[in-house]
Motif scaffolding. Structure first.
Motif, PDB file in Angstrom:
ATOM      1  N   UNK A  77       5.942 -10.398  -3.544  1.00  0.00           N
ATOM      2  CA  UNK A  77       4.862 -10.424  -2.567  1.00  0.00           C
ATOM      3  C   UNK A  77       4.566  -8.977  -2.173  1.00  0.00           C
ATOM      4  N   UNK A  78       3.411  -8.468  -2.561  1.00  0.00           N
ATOM      5  CA  UNK A  78       3.087  -7.068  -2.336  1.00  0.00           C
ATOM      6  C   UNK A  78       2.074  -6.864  -1.200  1.00  0.00           C
ATOM      7  N   UNK A  79       1.804  -7.893  -0.411  1.00  0.00           N
ATOM      8  CA  UNK A  79       0.745  -7.783   0.590  1.00  0.00           C
ATOM      9  C   UNK A  79       1.046  -6.735   1.655  1.00  0.00           C
ATOM     10  N   UNK A  80       2.287  -6.689   2.142  1.00  0.00           N
ATOM     11  CA  UNK A  80       2.618  -5.720   3.191  1.00  0.00           C
ATOM     12  C   UNK A  80       2.584  -4.299   2.638  1.00  0.00           C
ATOM     13  N   UNK A  81       3.095  -4.115   1.431  1.00  0.00           N
ATOM     14  CA  UNK A  81       3.046  -2.796   0.810  1.00  0.00           C
ATOM     15  C   UNK A  81       1.589  -2.370   0.613  1.00  0.00           C
ATOM     16  N   UNK A  82       0.756  -3.297   0.156  1.00  0.00           N
ATOM     17  CA  UNK A  82      -0.669  -2.990  -0.011  1.00  0.00           C
ATOM     18  C   UNK A  82      -1.288  -2.528   1.305  1.00  0.00           C
ATOM     19  N   UNK A  83      -0.923  -3.192   2.394  1.00  0.00           N
ATOM     20  CA  UNK A  83      -1.487  -2.860   3.701  1.00  0.00           C
ATOM     21  C   UNK A  83      -1.151  -1.409   4.072  1.00  0.00           C
ATOM     22  N   UNK A  84       0.117  -1.048   3.919  1.00  0.00           N
ATOM     23  CA  UNK A  84       0.536   0.316   4.261  1.00  0.00           C
ATOM     24  C   UNK A  84      -0.144   1.330   3.347  1.00  0.00           C
ATOM     25  N   UNK A  85      -0.100   1.097   2.039  1.00  0.00           N
ATOM     26  CA  UNK A  85      -0.671   2.060   1.101  1.00  0.00           C
ATOM     27  C   UNK A  85      -2.190   2.169   1.261  1.00  0.00           C
ATOM     28  N   UNK A  86      -2.859   1.051   1.486  1.00  0.00           N
ATOM     29  CA  UNK A  86      -4.309   1.097   1.700  1.00  0.00           C
ATOM     30  C   UNK A  86      -4.654   1.999   2.872  1.00  0.00           C
ATOM     31  N   UNK A  87      -3.934   1.832   3.974  1.00  0.00           N
ATOM     32  CA  UNK A  87      -4.230   2.614   5.177  1.00  0.00           C
ATOM     33  C   UNK A  87      -3.887   4.086   4.987  1.00  0.00           C
ATOM     34  N   UNK A  88      -2.817   4.365   4.263  1.00  0.00           N
ATOM     35  CA  UNK A  88      -2.486   5.754   3.966  1.00  0.00           C
ATOM     36  C   UNK A  88      -3.595   6.412   3.150  1.00  0.00           C
ATOM     37  N   UNK A  89      -4.020   5.736   2.104  1.00  0.00           N
ATOM     38  CA  UNK A  89      -5.064   6.301   1.249  1.00  0.00           C
ATOM     39  C   UNK A  89      -6.375   6.467   2.013  1.00  0.00           C
ATOM     40  N   UNK A 144      -5.101   0.328  -7.700  1.00  0.00           N
ATOM     41  CA  UNK A 144      -5.609   1.646  -7.339  1.00  0.00           C
ATOM     42  C   UNK A 144      -6.131   2.455  -8.525  1.00  0.00           C
ATOM     43  N   UNK A 145      -5.861   1.995  -9.730  1.00  0.00           N
ATOM     44  CA  UNK A 145      -6.305   2.704 -10.922  1.00  0.00           C
ATOM     45  C   UNK A 145      -5.235   3.658 -11.437  1.00  0.00           C
ATOM     46  N   UNK A 146      -5.186   3.815 -12.744  1.00  0.00           N
ATOM     47  CA  UNK A 146      -4.143   4.621 -13.353  1.00  0.00           C
ATOM     48  C   UNK A 146      -4.228   6.080 -12.923  1.00  0.00           C
ATOM     49  N   UNK A 147      -5.421   6.634 -12.835  1.00  0.00           N
ATOM     50  CA  UNK A 147      -5.546   8.040 -12.459  1.00  0.00           C
ATOM     51  C   UNK A 147      -4.963   8.291 -11.072  1.00  0.00           C
ATOM     52  N   UNK A 148      -5.206   7.366 -10.150  1.00  0.00           N
ATOM     53  CA  UNK A 148      -4.666   7.517  -8.800  1.00  0.00           C
ATOM     54  C   UNK A 148      -3.139   7.463  -8.826  1.00  0.00           C
TER      55      UNK A 148
END
Length: 531
Positions: A77-89, A144-148
């Motif tokens: 389940x990657x939803x919480x990690x996505x939340x943190x990383x999305x906000x950081x980016x 997020x894409x490979x380049x990112x």
């Protein structure tokens, strides 16, 4: 003794990389879900220019990344990690990914360290660990894409030489690195992976790696002058030798050069030693030489945790001398590393639980309530320097901004009476306050020439009275907790460094020639639209 520099705006400079802004630390991933953490991140990103953030606990149970179902199969389940990383980016920073600690359902031992119960033990199954690394990295590439994702860093674990963080042998960590880097490189060879993320440096390399199962490091208790010994990073040489023997890639080398060391002697007793004020620079030179001479001379160096001490209850962190030490250590370490990651940007930080007071000695450069400490200004001022170094001396540097041609100078007064890194103040504020009162004023003379006639120059001063929030807190009676209105005033006081504007003369000459108090930091910056 005078700190004196002269710089001409048209002189030849050398490239200056802002390694101090490359990365900053935070406590654990789950704290990144909080509004205060996110607000503080945006503040330090805008002011100090930080580009990456590193934290523990990516796979901890409170992030719900990994658990096993009734049939024993992993549920991801990657939803919480996505939340943190999305906000950081969204805030303009990227993750410096620390791969750790073990998820509970994959941990050999549970709740080995920190208030929040990090599972600091090797995974029970390295194959399942590799599958987890593969799955989450592929998810990031898709999201997020490979380049990112290629622009990120992947660090395997945290301080595996310390027992609470890795209850296993050194060989087990090396095997963990091997399966982790292999899994990531199988996805894309350009993903950047490194380690060993060890703590700390030890004198003469004792217990730095020669004992396979030594989980703590040691000092020689009878040594009369520890600073005269040859301090070496823990495990790094052995790690590089292991990786070379297995043909494993190492894109960067990481470790944690805290200048205050808690080390076990041969009998299990702890010893505290605050090293010389130039210990950070000496350690980076040692590490740079080690890496340059290794089979991985092109590996970057990232010091992924650093502060004046590794204690989240050291009142020095709240005081002015922490800022002066930051400026001194970073200016003295130019050209030696790709990052020196301050631990940490916020007191939304719970390794030992919540802080009991507003100013509790937390690592953060911003208090839980959003009040900037002097260390915040140290990084804000460093970020104002240019990308070309014109001249440097002990206590000051002058730089130029290539795009505009304007100059910026930064100077500090680290009193000669204090030969060590700022001593820790663990049992109260008395040591920090005594150290702050140490030293006499020193003359600072900075002359800038070749400026545009009558161009505007701003002078900012950080000292015991300006930009020092804890002094403002004491002045209002040290309220605990402060009211909402008092908190607003503390935030304003924390931001309020001294500032004045002067003009260059008709020949384009500017001179700053004044006495500055101990522990003060002075930024002199030519307004970019006047050059």
């Amino acid at each position: 003794m005078t700190i004196s520099l002269h710089a001409d705006a048209h002189a030849t400079g050398t490239e200056l990389t802002h390694f101090w802004s490359a990365c900053v630390g935070a406590g654990r991933a789950a704290e990144g879900l909080r509004a205060g953490w996110q607000e503080h991140l945006r503040l330090v990103r805008d002011a100090a220019g930080f580009r990456y953030v590193r934290f523990h606990g990516l796979f901890h149970d409170d992030m719900f990344v990994y658990r096993k179902g009734a049939d024993g199969q992993p549920i991801l389940n990657f939803q919480y990690v996505d939340d943190v990383f999305d906000r950081m980016l969204q805030a303009g920073v990227r993750p410096f990914v620390e791969l750790g600690f073990s998820p509970g359902d994959l941990a050999r031992e549970k709740a080995t360290t920190f208030w929040w119960g990090a599972h600091g033990s090797p995974p029970t199954d390295l194959g399942q660990w590799a599958e987890l690394i593969t799955a989450i990295a592929e998810h990031w590439v898709h999201r997020y894409g490979l380049d990112e994702v290629r622009s990120w860093y992947f660090e395997v674990w945290n301080e595996p030489n310390l027992n609470p963080f890795f209850r296993g042998a050194r060989s087990e960590y090396f095997d963990l690195y091997a399966v982790s880097v292999t899994a990531l490189k199988a996805i894309d060879a350009q993903l950047r992976v490194g380690g060993p993320a060890t703590s700390n440096f030890v004198p003469d390399g004792r217990f730095a790696g020669e004992h396979e199962d030594t989980s703590q490091h040691a000092v020689v208790a009878e040594a009369k002058d520890l600073d005269s010994l040859d301090w070496q990073p823990v495990w790094v040489a052995d790690f590089l030798e292991f990786c070379h023997s297995r043909s494993l890639p190492v894109d960067f080398v990481s470790c944690h050069p805290y200048p205050t060391d808690w080390a076990l002697d041969g009998h299990g007793n702890t010893q505290q030693h605050t090293r010389a004020s130039d210990a950070t620079t000496r350690d980076l030179r040692t590490l740079r030489a080690l890496v340059d001479a290794s089979p991985y001379p092109d590996a970057e160096i990232h010091l992924t945790e650093w502060n004046s001490s590794p204690s989240p209850r050291d009142h020095t962190h709240d005081h002015l001398q922490a800022a002066t030490f930051v400026v001194k250590a970073n200016l003295e370490s130019i050209g030696l590393t790709e990052s020196l990651c301050y631990w940490a940007f916020t007191d939304v930080f719970e390794e030992g639980g919540a802080g009991d007071t507003v100013f509790h000695g937390g690592f953060g450069m911003i208090t839980y309530q959003g009040v900037p400490k002097p260390s915040f200004h140290a990084y804000r001022m460093l970020n104002q320097l240019g990308d070309e170094l014109l001249i440097q001396t002990e206590g000051a540097a002058v730089t130029r901004h290539r795009a505009s041609g304007s100059l910026s100078a930064l100077a500090y007064h680290y009193p000669a009476e204090v030969t060590q890194a700022p001593p820790g103040s663990f049992d109260g504020r008395s040591v920090a306050q005594d150290v702050l009162a140490t030293g006499s004023p020193r003359r600072l003379r900075i002359e800038l020439t070749g400026l545009s006639p009558r161009s505007s120059v701003t002078i900012e001063t950080l000292d015991a009275e300006q930009g020092n929030a804890i002094a403002a807190w004491h002045a209002m009676g040290a309220p605990e907790p402060p009211t909402r209105e008092q908190t607003v005033l503390l935030r304003k006081a924390g931001h309020a460094v001294g500032q004045r504007v002067q003009l260059a003369d008709d020949e384009g000459r500017f001179l700053f020639d004044e006495e500055i108090p101990s522990w003060s930091v002075v930024l002199i910056r030519q307004d970019r639209d006047t050059q």
